[in-house]
Design an enzyme around this catalytic site. Structure first.
Site, PDB file in Angstrom:
ATOM      1  N   SER B 162      78.734 136.789  96.050  1.00  0.00           N
ATOM      2  CA  SER B 162      78.327 135.846  95.018  1.00  0.00           C
ATOM      3  C   SER B 162      77.093 136.335  94.287  1.00  0.00           C
ATOM      4  O   SER B 162      75.972 136.048  94.690  1.00  0.00           O
ATOM      5  CB  SER B 162      78.059 134.487  95.660  1.00  0.00           C
ATOM      6  OG  SER B 162      77.525 133.616  94.702  1.00  0.00           O
ATOM      7  N   ALA B 164      76.104 135.346  91.471  1.00  0.00           N
ATOM      8  CA  ALA B 164      75.435 134.199  90.832  1.00  0.00           C
ATOM      9  C   ALA B 164      74.263 133.717  91.685  1.00  0.00           C
ATOM     10  O   ALA B 164      73.216 133.337  91.154  1.00  0.00           O
ATOM     11  CB  ALA B 164      76.433 133.068  90.619  1.00  0.00           C
ATOM     12  N   ASP B 165      74.447 133.736  93.001  1.00  0.00           N
ATOM     13  CA  ASP B 165      73.363 133.282  93.873  1.00  0.00           C
ATOM     14  C   ASP B 165      72.161 134.210  93.776  1.00  0.00           C
ATOM     15  O   ASP B 165      71.019 133.781  93.923  1.00  0.00           O
ATOM     16  CB  ASP B 165      73.851 133.209  95.323  1.00  0.00           C
ATOM     17  CG  ASP B 165      74.737 131.996  95.553  1.00  0.00           C
ATOM     18  OD1 ASP B 165      74.406 130.911  95.028  1.00  0.00           O
ATOM     19  OD2 ASP B 165      75.753 132.123  96.238  1.00  0.00           O
ATOM     20  N   MET B 166      72.419 135.486  93.554  1.00  0.00           N
ATOM     21  CA  MET B 166      71.321 136.443  93.428  1.00  0.00           C
ATOM     22  C   MET B 166      70.643 136.293  92.067  1.00  0.00           C
ATOM     23  O   MET B 166      69.421 136.269  91.967  1.00  0.00           O
ATOM     24  CB  MET B 166      71.837 137.872  93.592  1.00  0.00           C
ATOM     25  CG  MET B 166      72.480 138.117  94.933  1.00  0.00           C
ATOM     26  SD  MET B 166      71.340 137.756  96.311  1.00  0.00           S
ATOM     27  CE  MET B 166      72.507 137.277  97.569  1.00  0.00           C
TER      28      MET B 166
END
Lengths: 401, 403
Positions: B162, B164-166
């Protein structure tokens, strides 16, 4: 003060190539005065497409534009002793230098940490390199794709029976640039109490390895080697399903009762009404079967209809949209996400992607379009460094600027 | 212990799942005191694994944890007192949650005028979709990243992870530092409305400009260039290692000099004489034919040996490392000590992914393993808030704190 952005008053010299362009861009967006220092022939990113109207030209690269918005451009041949000397003068008045040369190259040009630190003890030097400044691999070549391979990212992207698929969007360069900007701000913050700057050794391989949440952590935690699973997320709570008119992202880390009532109401729940599926661990263990059932359920829905109904039930479903759709996205437009940026020399205005965050007291802002090659050389060396027109002409004749 | 860059900074941390904890983890690694406020009745994130090792161990290391019940009025009162002692308050809930508790910026600025609040919601605090619920993979879908991540058959093919989380976590950490800098200079705090969706969209920059400027529909790039053009460029399958045939090498040949060195190093000097491969333009145009040759060569090579050969020749090449290769098999990362051990309370130790930036005087470090939920109640309620033993016991009895 607040109208000028949080980082107003900071001067950053950006010596990076495309590996580190985003780092100084992030600082420029918040008000830092970023001077992009390019070789006289122009930064290599100016030759990377796409180009405006597909006409290749050093001042028409959209790739360069995106990463260099809000910066000024100064041409300077750092390999020439006089160019390096000018850089040292600029360093005396700068807060930050970001660079992405091969380890050792700065020192060979007379711009090593010892020299710069002696000239200006408050200076922060942030060095971005594929494998960092130290260690046996430090001298090796790598681009974004090679770094995604060497960080564990590529191995888990794609289908198990196929080749690894390259991730979209230069995730190695972006991860490294974000960490570089974060490290730079940490040193600036500490500088007030310590009185001195620091040298940051940023390894792009390490930054990228840190950007994959489950590969190293999975192995270090349990000894398991994570593998490619197509669109199934490693957590096993997400997978892409096909709708009537496109794809959706399923999510089973949710209010299961609401989801299964809906699916069951459509007569498509099969065995998922069994109470055992209420257990998150069971949904994880039985993910493949669960998503196969849910794929059957969604196939007659339109993707956006499914998204809207799911969100009304507070189920974190999403439609798989095309990037073109973002320009009509009501959420983005209501928040003023896209920015109109005027390019007077082309007589046109272009729409740029906007801020990753909205600061209410010190705004993210577009203050200048990306610079033409060497656009600010005269202004910086003449007006700001006090060099005469004759000196500048001599430097230009020698190919230094 | 070495000095830490963020010594003296205190963060009240309401974040959970991945993106928010990534942001506060980065700050904790540099010495900020991060105080997690968590529920003690159910640990919904136990699905991500045990608390002190693996992913959760990485997300929560160097932090402290208090188990405070935010649905109890006295729990909220404790959190408000902690906010008054903190420099930053961070969350990644959707917009209404912090407001519901009276922990939003508008409420907190009344008790701490220079407070900084960073709210890392999925889609932001304003707009028609501000209450959408999302996770990293669903944000990939909304942002166009999933669509552009297709394999050669045109089928959506990634991500197993993911990003996006980073993107959310990194921009959250950077926003926190910029707001801290601004406060140091002006004395003023502020509210940062960070949409994880927008943080992710921003990283598709050149593709978005190609749409808005040239009107071009974006196709999944696969191994077509996203930066400096290269050919050969791809992941090529290598000879099996033991019984493992999932061995690949990525090769990116950009310049003419690299092409010549690649041909020589791989034992195929004749390739450079081939008219179809003479220039980068031709190599890209005849890429399938070129790839077929490289595929044949790679299949005869051990991945590590091929990498060593090409690297020595100055060609960008890397083995597609799996988790074991990365954590125990990479001599360079081992030499840098990237994966670092941390002691576990109760004995033993575990290794965690390290700090990817080395600051020369204040290097950052992994100091303590992730706390169990509520492990630091005594420190946080006793030392920071000055509550006596009897008072703390009463809060537990009342249900404001889990003890």
């Amino acid at each position: 003060m607040s109208g000028r952005g949080a980082l107003a008053g900071l001067r950053v010299l950006d010596l990076t190539d495309l590996k580190g362009h985003l780092c100084a861009r992030l600082l420029a967006d918040m008000g830092a005065d970023v001077i992009k220092i390019e070789p006289p022939a122009g930064d290599s990113a100016r030759r990377i497409g796409p180009f405006v109207d597909d006409r290749p030209h050093r001042d028409r690269s959209l790739f360069f534009w995106f990463y260099n918005l809000n910066k000024r451009s100064l041409t300077l041949d750092l390999g020439h002793p006089e160019g390096a000397a000018i850089l040292r003068r600029l360093a005396e008045g700068a807060d930050v230098i970001v660079e992405s040369f091969k380890p050792g190259a700065m020192a060979r040009m007379g711009l090593g940490w010892d020299v710069l630190h002696a000239l200006n003890p408050a200076l922060v030097l942030c060095s971005i390199a594929p494998f960092g400044q130290k260690g046996p691999y430090r001298g090796y070549e790598a681009d974004d794709s090679v770094l995604t391979a060497l960080s564990g990212m590529l191995y888990v992207n794609g289908f198990p029976d196929g080749a690894p698929v390259r991730p979209l969007g230069l995730q190695a360069y972006h991860s490294a640039s974000y960490y570089a900007a974060i490290g730079t701000m940490c040193v600036l913050f500490a500088r007030d109490s310590m009185g001195e700057g620091q040298w940051i050794d940023l390894s792009m391989q390490e930054a990228t390895a840190s950007a994959v949440e489950h590969v190293a952590a999975g192995f270090l935690g349990t000894g398991e080697i994570e593998r490619r699973r197509g669109t199934l997320h490693w957590s096993r709570f997400f997978r892409v399903g096909r709708c009537r008119d496109g794809y959706v992202m399923h999510c089973t880390l949710c209010d299961w009762t609401s989801l299964i009532e809906w699916v069951n109401g459509d007569g498509k729940a099969q065995d998922l009404t069994a109470p055992e599926w209420e257990d998150v661990a069971k949904r994880r263990a039985g993910a493949e079967h669960l998503f196969d059932v849910l794929d059957e359920w969604v196939k007659d829905y339109a993707r956006d209809e499914l998204l809207e109904r799911a969100q009304l039930l507070r189920l974190p479903y999403a439609s798989v949209r095309n990037p073109e759709d973002l320009f009509d996205d009501e959420q983005l437009s209501s928040r003023g996400y896209f920015q109109e940026v005027e390019h007077p020399e082309l007589g046109r205005t272009f729409r740029y992607p906007g801020a990753p965050y909205l600061f209410n007291g010190s705004p993210w802002r577009v203050t200048r379009r990306p610079p033409l090659l060497g656009e600010h050389t005269g202004e910086i060396l003449g007006a700001e460094l006090g060099m005469s027109a004759e000196e500048l002409a001599a430097l230009a004749a020698e190919g230094v600027i | 212990m070495a000095r830490m860059a963020l010594e003296g900074v205190r963060i009240l941390d309401f974040t959970w799942v991945v993106a928010g904890p990534v942001a506060t983890r980065i700050l904790a690694d540099q010495g900020a005191e991060v105080i997690k406020i968590e529920r003690g009745d159910e640990n919904t994130m136990s699905v991500l694994g045990p608390r002190r090792t693996g992913l959760q161990g990485e997300l929560h290391r160097n932090k402290r944890s208090a188990a405070i019940n935010m649905n109890h009025p006295r729990g909220v009162e404790l959190a408000r007192r902690l906010a008054a002692l903190s420099d930053l308050v961070m969350d990644n809930f959707s917009a209404r949650v912090m407001r519901g508790w009276g922990m939003d910026y508008q409420s907190l600025v009344k008790i701490k005028p220079d407070v900084i609040c960073i709210s890392m919601s999925g889609l932001g605090h304003t707009g028609p979709r501000c209450n959408y619920v999302s996770y990293g993979p669903t944000l990939h879908a909304l942002a166009g990243f999933t669509h552009l991540m297709a394999d050669a058959r045109g089928e959506p093919a990634g991500y197993g992870y993911s990003y996006a989380d980073m993107a959310g976590g990194y921009s959250g950490a950077l926003a926190a530092l910029i707001a801290l800098w601004h406060r140091k200079r002006t004395g003023r705090g502020q509210f940062v409305d960070l949409s994880q969706f927008e943080a992710l969209v921003s990283l598709a920059g050149p593709a978005l400009l190609d749409i808005s400027v040239n009107g071009r529909t974006q196709a999944p790039p696969q191994w077509r260039s996203q930066e400096a053009p290269a050919a050969p460029h791809g992941a090529y399958r290598c000879a099996p290692r033991g019984g493992d045939d999932d061995r690949w090498i990525v090769i990116a040949v950009r310049s003419q000099a690299e092409w010549e060195r690649f041909a020589r190093a791989s034992g195929n000097p004749g390739w450079t004489a081939e008219p179809k491969f003479r220039t980068l333009y031709l190599r890209m145009r005849n890429r399938e034919e070129l790839d077929a040759q490289v595929v044949r060569w790679a299949a005869s090579q051990q991945a590590e040996a091929a990498m060593a050969l090409l690297r020595r020749a100055g060609v960008a090449a890397g083995v597609v490392l799996n988790g074991a290769d990365l954590c125990v098999g990479d001599p360079h990362l081992a030499k840098r000590g990237f994966f670092a051990p941390v002691k576990l309370p109760g004995g033993g130790s575990t290794r965690l992914t390290g700090v990817p930036m080395r600051l020369s005087a204040t290097p950052g470090s992994i100091r303590t393993a992730a706390p169990e939920v509520g492990e630091d109640n005594d420190y946080i309620l006793g030392e920071l808030l000055g509550l006596g033993r009897a008072e703390r016991a009463e809060l537990v009895t009342e249900g404001a704190v889990w003890g």
